[in-house]
Design a protein around this motif. Structure first.
Motif, PDB file in Angstrom:
ATOM      1  N   ILE A 173       0.792  -1.040  -0.055  1.00  0.00           N
ATOM      2  CA  ILE A 173       0.029  -0.192  -0.027  1.00  0.00           C
ATOM      3  C   ILE A 173       0.953   1.291  -0.196  1.00  0.00           C
ATOM      4  N   ILE A 174       0.951   2.049  -1.177  1.00  0.00           N
ATOM      5  CA  ILE A 174       1.615   3.213  -1.175  1.00  0.00           C
ATOM      6  C   ILE A 174       1.006   4.460  -0.559  1.00  0.00           C
ATOM      7  N   TRP A 175       1.425   4.991   0.357  1.00  0.00           N
ATOM      8  CA  TRP A 175       0.585   5.933   1.133  1.00  0.00           C
ATOM      9  C   TRP A 175       1.724   7.110   1.468  1.00  0.00           C
ATOM     10  N   GLY A 176       1.159   7.987   1.090  1.00  0.00           N
ATOM     11  CA  GLY A 176       1.885   9.536   1.708  1.00  0.00           C
ATOM     12  C   GLY A 176       3.274   9.776   0.705  1.00  0.00           C
ATOM     13  N   ALA A 177       4.401  10.223   0.949  1.00  0.00           N
ATOM     14  CA  ALA A 177       5.542  10.386   0.304  1.00  0.00           C
ATOM     15  C   ALA A 177       5.931   9.436  -0.492  1.00  0.00           C
ATOM     16  N   THR A 178       5.535   8.243  -0.188  1.00  0.00           N
ATOM     17  CA  THR A 178       6.135   7.217  -1.295  1.00  0.00           C
ATOM     18  C   THR A 178       5.439   7.205  -2.473  1.00  0.00           C
ATOM     19  N   ALA A 179       4.172   7.874  -2.629  1.00  0.00           N
ATOM     20  CA  ALA A 179       3.681   8.089  -3.858  1.00  0.00           C
ATOM     21  C   ALA A 179       4.477   8.828  -4.831  1.00  0.00           C
ATOM     22  N   LYS A 180       5.038  10.225  -4.343  1.00  0.00           N
ATOM     23  CA  LYS A 180       5.788  10.857  -5.207  1.00  0.00           C
ATOM     24  C   LYS A 180       7.055  10.165  -5.439  1.00  0.00           C
ATOM     25  N   LEU A 181       7.623   9.409  -4.639  1.00  0.00           N
ATOM     26  CA  LEU A 181       9.033   8.922  -4.931  1.00  0.00           C
ATOM     27  C   LEU A 181       8.821   7.563  -5.992  1.00  0.00           C
ATOM     28  N   VAL A 182       7.850   6.927  -5.948  1.00  0.00           N
ATOM     29  CA  VAL A 182       7.381   5.888  -6.974  1.00  0.00           C
ATOM     30  C   VAL A 182       7.126   6.548  -8.336  1.00  0.00           C
ATOM     31  N   SER A 183       6.483   7.628  -8.208  1.00  0.00           N
ATOM     32  CA  SER A 183       6.053   8.315  -9.543  1.00  0.00           C
ATOM     33  C   SER A 183       7.538   8.988 -10.099  1.00  0.00           C
ATOM     34  N   GLU A 184       8.122   9.333  -9.595  1.00  0.00           N
ATOM     35  CA  GLU A 184       9.411  10.098  -9.957  1.00  0.00           C
ATOM     36  C   GLU A 184      10.661   9.488 -10.143  1.00  0.00           C
ATOM     37  N   ASN A 185      11.054   8.296  -9.528  1.00  0.00           N
ATOM     38  CA  ASN A 185      12.356   7.531  -9.110  1.00  0.00           C
ATOM     39  C   ASN A 185      12.325   6.444  -9.896  1.00  0.00           C
ATOM     40  N   GLU A 186      13.110   6.617 -11.228  1.00  0.00           N
ATOM     41  CA  GLU A 186      13.345   5.502 -12.318  1.00  0.00           C
ATOM     42  C   GLU A 186      13.995   4.177 -11.495  1.00  0.00           C
ATOM     43  N   ALA A 187      14.951   4.187 -10.551  1.00  0.00           N
ATOM     44  CA  ALA A 187      15.239   2.981 -10.006  1.00  0.00           C
ATOM     45  C   ALA A 187      14.304   2.385  -9.172  1.00  0.00           C
ATOM     46  N   ILE A 188      13.543   3.205  -8.512  1.00  0.00           N
ATOM     47  CA  ILE A 188      12.309   2.467  -7.789  1.00  0.00           C
ATOM     48  C   ILE A 188      11.352   1.708  -8.576  1.00  0.00           C
ATOM     49  N   GLN A 189      11.244   2.322  -9.844  1.00  0.00           N
ATOM     50  CA  GLN A 189      10.178   1.895 -10.967  1.00  0.00           C
ATOM     51  C   GLN A 189      10.535   0.740 -11.148  1.00  0.00           C
ATOM     52  N   GLU A 190      12.075   0.467 -11.531  1.00  0.00           N
ATOM     53  CA  GLU A 190      12.516  -0.998 -11.994  1.00  0.00           C
ATOM     54  C   GLU A 190      12.365  -1.812 -10.731  1.00  0.00           C
ATOM     55  N   TYR A 191      12.560  -1.509  -9.547  1.00  0.00           N
ATOM     56  CA  TYR A 191      12.394  -2.725  -8.465  1.00  0.00           C
ATOM     57  C   TYR A 191      10.854  -2.863  -8.349  1.00  0.00           C
ATOM     58  N   LEU A 192       9.995  -1.770  -8.708  1.00  0.00           N
ATOM     59  CA  LEU A 192       8.637  -2.242  -8.582  1.00  0.00           C
ATOM     60  C   LEU A 192       8.171  -3.081  -9.917  1.00  0.00           C
ATOM     61  N   LYS A 193       8.567  -2.948 -10.945  1.00  0.00           N
ATOM     62  CA  LYS A 193       8.494  -3.771 -12.187  1.00  0.00           C
ATOM     63  C   LYS A 193       9.014  -5.214 -11.736  1.00  0.00           C
ATOM     64  N   ILE A 194      10.046  -5.473 -11.309  1.00  0.00           N
ATOM     65  CA  ILE A 194      10.624  -6.796 -10.795  1.00  0.00           C
ATOM     66  C   ILE A 194       9.633  -7.181  -9.792  1.00  0.00           C
ATOM     67  N   ALA A 195       9.196  -6.577  -8.887  1.00  0.00           N
ATOM     68  CA  ALA A 195       8.242  -7.122  -7.884  1.00  0.00           C
ATOM     69  C   ALA A 195       6.991  -7.275  -8.196  1.00  0.00           C
ATOM     70  N   GLN A 196       6.436  -6.559  -9.211  1.00  0.00           N
ATOM     71  CA  GLN A 196       5.264  -6.842  -9.874  1.00  0.00           C
ATOM     72  C   GLN A 196       5.212  -8.286 -10.611  1.00  0.00           C
ATOM     73  N   HIS A 197       6.235  -8.299 -11.278  1.00  0.00           N
ATOM     74  CA  HIS A 197       6.574  -9.569 -12.132  1.00  0.00           C
ATOM     75  C   HIS A 197       6.469 -10.814 -11.016  1.00  0.00           C
ATOM     76  N   ALA A 198       7.016 -10.906 -10.024  1.00  0.00           N
ATOM     77  CA  ALA A 198       7.047 -11.574  -9.236  1.00  0.00           C
ATOM     78  C   ALA A 198       5.609 -12.091  -8.474  1.00  0.00           C
ATOM     79  N   GLY A 199       4.826 -11.123  -8.541  1.00  0.00           N
ATOM     80  CA  GLY A 199       3.377 -11.180  -8.401  1.00  0.00           C
ATOM     81  C   GLY A 199       3.012 -10.535  -6.802  1.00  0.00           C
TER      82      GLY A 199
END
Length: 114
Positions: free
Chosen positions: A42-68
């Motif tokens: 659950i993305i809440w607060g400041a992490t919403a901005k981090l995820v939307s702007e940080n390409e490194a976090i977006q890559e980790y997110l894609k890996i996590a999504q791929h894992a389920g």
């Protein structure tokens, strides 16, 4: 009745090291190694901005999504930070999380807060 094989992780900490070495590492490995049947971050607060702007976090997110790992964001936070559309473009659900989070807490379901 609570689902003891579903873990929710409330992600409020926008620290990059915490995000990489706890949140992304544990959620991804939980799915890959079968620690939990389901993991929702659950993305809440400041992490919403981090995820939307940080390409490194977006890559980790894609890996996590791929894992389920499922990612879902608080709509109020996302709107107030002006990042709702950016999160949706990353295949992140954006919904009102107040009532569901309250139910998770009241039911004593597995929840980690980072």
């Amino acid at each position: 009745m609570k689902d003891s094989n579903t873990l929710h992780i409330l992600w409020t900490n926008d620290n990059m090291d915490t995000s990489r070495f706890m949140l992304m590492m544990y959620s991804t490995n939980s799915m890959l190694r079968g620690f939990w049947d389901n993991v929702t971050v659950i993305i809440w607060g400041a992490t919403a901005k981090l995820v939307s702007e940080n390409e490194a976090i977006q890559e980790y997110l894609k890996i996590a999504q791929h894992a389920g790992v499922r990612f879902s964001a608080c709509i109020s936070c996302a709107r107030q930070l002006g990042v709702a559309e950016a999160l949706e473009a990353l295949d992140i659900e954006v919904i009102p999380w107040g009532p569901p989070l309250t139910e998770i807490i009241k039911n004593g379901a597995p929840l980690i807060t980072v």
